[in-house]
Design an enzyme around this catalytic site. Structure first.
Site, PDB file in Angstrom:
ATOM      1  CG  ASN A   9     -24.246   2.297  73.369  1.00 37.30           C
ATOM      2  OD1 ASN A   9     -24.718   2.353  74.500  1.00 37.30           O
ATOM      3  ND2 ASN A   9     -22.935   2.237  73.137  1.00 37.30           N
ATOM      4  CD1 TRP A  10     -30.072   5.646  73.307  1.00 36.76           C
ATOM      5  CD2 TRP A  10     -31.565   5.100  74.871  1.00 36.76           C
ATOM      6  NE1 TRP A  10     -31.309   5.588  72.708  1.00 36.76           N
ATOM      7  CE2 TRP A  10     -32.243   5.258  73.647  1.00 36.76           C
ATOM      8  CE3 TRP A  10     -32.315   4.750  76.006  1.00 36.76           C
ATOM      9  CZ2 TRP A  10     -33.626   5.081  73.516  1.00 36.76           C
ATOM     10  CZ3 TRP A  10     -33.693   4.569  75.883  1.00 36.76           C
ATOM     11  CH2 TRP A  10     -34.328   4.746  74.650  1.00 36.76           C
ATOM     12  CE  LYS A  11     -21.756   5.787  72.915  1.00 31.36           C
ATOM     13  NZ  LYS A  11     -20.472   6.205  72.355  1.00 31.36           N
ATOM     14  CG  HIS A  95     -18.855   0.347  73.278  1.00 29.56           C
ATOM     15  ND1 HIS A  95     -18.065   1.454  73.457  1.00 29.56           N
ATOM     16  CD2 HIS A  95     -19.790   0.683  72.371  1.00 29.56           C
ATOM     17  CE1 HIS A  95     -18.513   2.428  72.682  1.00 29.56           C
ATOM     18  NE2 HIS A  95     -19.568   1.986  72.003  1.00 29.56           N
ATOM     19  CD  GLU A  97     -17.944   4.957  74.543  1.00 27.66           C
ATOM     20  OE1 GLU A  97     -18.926   4.615  75.219  1.00 27.66           O
ATOM     21  OE2 GLU A  97     -18.042   5.663  73.521  1.00 27.66           O
ATOM     22  CD  GLU A 167     -19.692   0.419  67.863  1.00 29.33           C
ATOM     23  OE1 GLU A 167     -20.703   1.056  67.585  1.00 29.33           O
ATOM     24  OE2 GLU A 167     -19.204   0.400  69.014  1.00 29.33           O
ATOM     25  N   GLY A 173     -18.297   8.675  68.035  1.00 34.46           N
ATOM     26  CA  GLY A 173     -18.520   9.964  68.690  1.00 34.46           C
ATOM     27  C   GLY A 173     -17.676  11.092  68.123  1.00 34.46           C
ATOM     28  CB  SER A 213     -19.845   9.251  63.218  1.00 32.91           C
ATOM     29  OG  SER A 213     -19.030   9.659  64.307  1.00 32.91           O
ATOM     30  N   GLY A 235     -24.732   8.618  69.541  1.00 34.08           N
ATOM     31  CA  GLY A 235     -25.299   9.959  69.688  1.00 34.08           C
ATOM     32  C   GLY A 235     -26.632  10.170  68.990  1.00 34.08           C
TER      33      GLY A 235
HETATM   34  C1  PEP Z   1     -21.172   3.766  69.788  1.00 35.24           C
HETATM   35  O1  PEP Z   1     -20.745   4.253  70.826  1.00 35.24           O
HETATM   36  O2  PEP Z   1     -21.423   2.547  69.728  1.00 35.24           O
HETATM   37  C2  PEP Z   1     -21.349   4.646  68.641  1.00 35.24           C
HETATM   38  C3  PEP Z   1     -21.437   4.104  67.473  1.00 35.24           C
HETATM   39  O3  PEP Z   1     -21.392   6.014  68.906  1.00 35.24           O
HETATM   40  P1  PEP Z   1     -21.649   7.210  67.842  1.00 35.24           P
HETATM   41  O4  PEP Z   1     -22.771   6.764  66.940  1.00 35.24           O
HETATM   42  O5  PEP Z   1     -22.008   8.372  68.666  1.00 35.24           O
HETATM   43  O6  PEP Z   1     -20.379   7.361  67.059  1.00 35.24           O
END
Ligand code: PEP
Length: 251
Positions: A9-11, A95, A97, A167, A173, A213, A235
């Site tokens: 997921n490049w956001k 998600h 966010e 998640e 993050g 993460s 990330g």
């Molecule tokens: C995400 O935003 O879906 C995610 C898992 O981010 P990260 O790997 O950076 O925690």
């Protein structure tokens, strides 16, 4: 036997050149990883280029969002038929966010899931509890409610199109991943809910990724768990070697 899946997921990151380089680099490495599914979710504006670069290669292209209507006066939004039109394979919904910054409810997310399935795009449905909910012992209640509500418009003959992603919000993050045991407990619980809703045959086929993460050094222990069918990676999917480092941990 469920096929493992890793999605990046490049956001709201990268630019056109780096999207091009990352996808080209990934595609050139995918021959080593034919035993699993790999996908990336670039920002909307780079989706046509991403689809073009990944065409006829085994890299799936996902959108990060959609609006749950086919067309109309929804300024700035992108519909599932539009995503289908340019050849997008999957779409992330739910998600944390989007739930947090855009106040998306389970009911709204359920409508997105429905419209995506109607347009042959696989929803990647994210669920997960906040830190205060985990601390209050409410993890299973919160996650169960999200799963039931977000899948409320999906029948048993079509839910196989959905890929779930557990998640925990406190792990996204933050550099603090759930332990493999914590993740597996919730994954097993989610599979039980899918069993209640759709029956054992469906639940045993349902893929549930872990996200939060995930890095090359913790990926193996998470993905090796029976109930964890892959990873949704934020990330660490932005750098080719790190992302490939995670993919290579799927044996
Ligand atoms: C995400 O935003 O879906 C995610 C898992 O981010 P990260 O790997 O950076 O925690």
């Amino acid at each position: 036997m469920r096929r493992k899946i890793i999605v990046g997921n490049w956001k709201m990151n990268l630019d056109g050149k780096s999207v091009e380089n990352l996808i080209t680099g990934l595609v050139s490495r995918l021959g080593e990883f034919k035993h699993l599914d790999v996908g990336v979710a670039p920002p909307f504006v780079y989706l046509p280029m991403a689809v073009c670069l990944a065409k006829e290669k085994s890299l799936a292209i996902a959108a990060q969002n959609c609006y749950p209507e086919s067309r109309g006066a929804f300024t700035g939004e992108i519909s599932p038929p539009m995503l289908a039109d340019i050849g997008v394979d999957m779409c992330i919904v739910g998600h944390s966010e989007r739930r947090r910054y855009f106040n998306e409810s389970n009911e709204f997310i359920a409508r997105k899931v429905r419209t995506l399935i109607d347009n042959n795009i696989k929803p990647i449905l994210c669920v997960g509890e906040k830190l205060e909910e985990r601390d209050a012992g409410e993890t299973l209640e919160v996650v169960g409610d999200q799963v039931r509500k977000c899948l409320s418009e999906v029948g048993s003959d079509e839910v196989g199109e959905v890929v779930l992603a557990y998640e925990p919000v406190w792990a996204i993050g933050t550099g603090r991943n759930a332990t493999p045991e914590q993740a597996e407990e919730v994954h097993r619980f989610i599979r039980g809910i899918i069993g209640d809703m759709y029956g054992e045959d469906v639940s045993s086929e349902m893929r549930i990724m872990y996200g939060g993460s995930v890095k090359p050094d913790n990926a193996y222990d998470l993905i090796a768990k029976d109930e964890i069918d892959g990873a949704l990676v934020g990330g660490a999917s932005l750098a080719l070697e790190q992302f490939v480092g995670i993919i290579s941990k799927v044996l």
